[in-house]
Each structure stands twice: as structure tokens, then as C-alpha cells.
Design a protein around this motif. Structure first.
Motif, PDB file in Angstrom:
ATOM      1  N   LEU A  15      26.139   6.827  59.375  1.00  0.00           N
ATOM      2  CA  LEU A  15      26.367   6.952  60.418  1.00  0.00           C
ATOM      3  C   LEU A  15      27.662   7.349  61.116  1.00  0.00           C
ATOM      4  CD1 LEU A  15      25.342   3.342  61.428  1.00  0.00           C
ATOM      5  CD2 LEU A  15      23.725   5.408  61.775  1.00  0.00           C
ATOM      6  N   ARG A  16      27.739   8.329  61.980  1.00  0.00           N
ATOM      7  CA  ARG A  16      28.796   9.088  62.527  1.00  0.00           C
ATOM      8  C   ARG A  16      29.695   8.357  63.432  1.00  0.00           C
ATOM      9  NH1 ARG A  16      25.887  14.752  64.042  1.00  0.00           N
ATOM     10  NH2 ARG A  16      25.361  15.236  61.839  1.00  0.00           N
ATOM     11  N   GLY A  17      29.236   7.369  64.298  1.00  0.00           N
ATOM     12  CA  GLY A  17      30.081   6.737  65.094  1.00  0.00           C
ATOM     13  C   GLY A  17      31.309   6.022  64.739  1.00  0.00           C
ATOM     14  N   PRO A  18      31.287   5.193  63.582  1.00  0.00           N
ATOM     15  CA  PRO A  18      32.491   4.589  63.342  1.00  0.00           C
ATOM     16  C   PRO A  18      33.641   5.534  62.876  1.00  0.00           C
ATOM     17  CG  PRO A  18      30.828   3.468  62.164  1.00  0.00           C
ATOM     18  CD  PRO A  18      30.299   4.844  63.115  1.00  0.00           C
ATOM     19  N   SER A  19      33.260   6.548  62.407  1.00  0.00           N
ATOM     20  CA  SER A  19      34.350   7.540  61.960  1.00  0.00           C
ATOM     21  C   SER A  19      34.774   8.256  63.089  1.00  0.00           C
ATOM     22  CB  SER A  19      33.945   8.645  60.742  1.00  0.00           C
ATOM     23  OG  SER A  19      32.729   9.188  61.381  1.00  0.00           O
ATOM     24  N   MET A  20      33.979   8.339  63.937  1.00  0.00           N
ATOM     25  CA  MET A  20      34.627   9.196  65.288  1.00  0.00           C
ATOM     26  C   MET A  20      35.559   8.328  66.110  1.00  0.00           C
ATOM     27  SD  MET A  20      31.232  10.993  66.930  1.00  0.00           S
ATOM     28  CE  MET A  20      30.628  12.518  66.362  1.00  0.00           C
TER      29      MET A  20
END
Length: 106
Positions: free
Chosen positions: A40-45
Motif C-alpha cells: 500500500l502506498r498511502g502510509p508511506s506518502m
């Protein structure tokens, strides 16, 4: 060398999928598994951007500091000036009779 029969090949594919824990898809339909398996990309963004701290949030959190948001004060002053000149937003209609749209239709 003997040719591999289609039934054997199908059984081999099914067995391979069960061993390596992949999805069995004999008709090659698009399943979106590639995207579902991806990280998932959300947490790192969210971690990439620092938290935004505004004066309004600080003023609400610490009212004893009596902070003044100059940008908001200027905006409120501009709105007040526009209202004095008759350029402000119209008042909201509280009843159907107050509505301009209804009065035009009559």
C-alpha cells in the motif's frame, strides 16, 4: 519424447498453484492480483510529508496564548468591506417566500 496431454498440463498447473500459493486462473481472466499483492502506498506518502501546523489550530488548542491569525483577520475585514459596499454574498432564504427564485416565477 512423449507429448504432454492437456489434462496432465492442467493438473500440473493446478498443483503448481497450490504449492506456490498463487491463484489458479486457467482462463487467463484479469483479476487485479498484481495490484492487490502490491504494498500500500498511502502510509508511506503520509509519512513523507511533515504534519501541517496552522495558526488557527494552535489558537484552538491553546486559547490562553491569544494567538491572532492575521490572514483570517484580513479575510474577515475584506468580507465586511464588501458587505458595506453591497458586494457581499446574499443572505440565505429562511422560507420559501424569501427566495428570489420563487419571487421571479410569480
Amino acid at each position: 519424447m512423449a507429448a504432454i496431454r492437456p489434462l496432465q498440463l492442467k493438473a500440473l498447473t493446478r498443483l503448481r498453484c497450490s504449492i506456490f500459493q498463487t491463484s489458479y486462473n486457467p482462463s487467463s481472466m484479469r483479476t487485479g492480483a498484481k495490484y492487490l499483492r502490491a504494498r500500500l502506498r498511502g502510509p508511506s506518502m503520509v509519512d513523507y510529508y511533515p504534519p501541517v501546523i496552522s495558526i488557527a489550530k494552535l489558537a484552538r488548542k491553546y486559547p490562553e496564548l491569544e494567538l491572532v491569525d492575521e490572514v483570517e483577520e484580513q479575510r474577515l475585514q475584506d468580507v465586511e468591506d464588501r458587505k458595506k459596499r453591497g458586494k457581499g454574498a446574499p443572505k440565505k432564504a429562511k422560507t420559501k417566500a424569501d427566495s428570489r427564485r420563487i419571487q421571479r416565477k410569480r
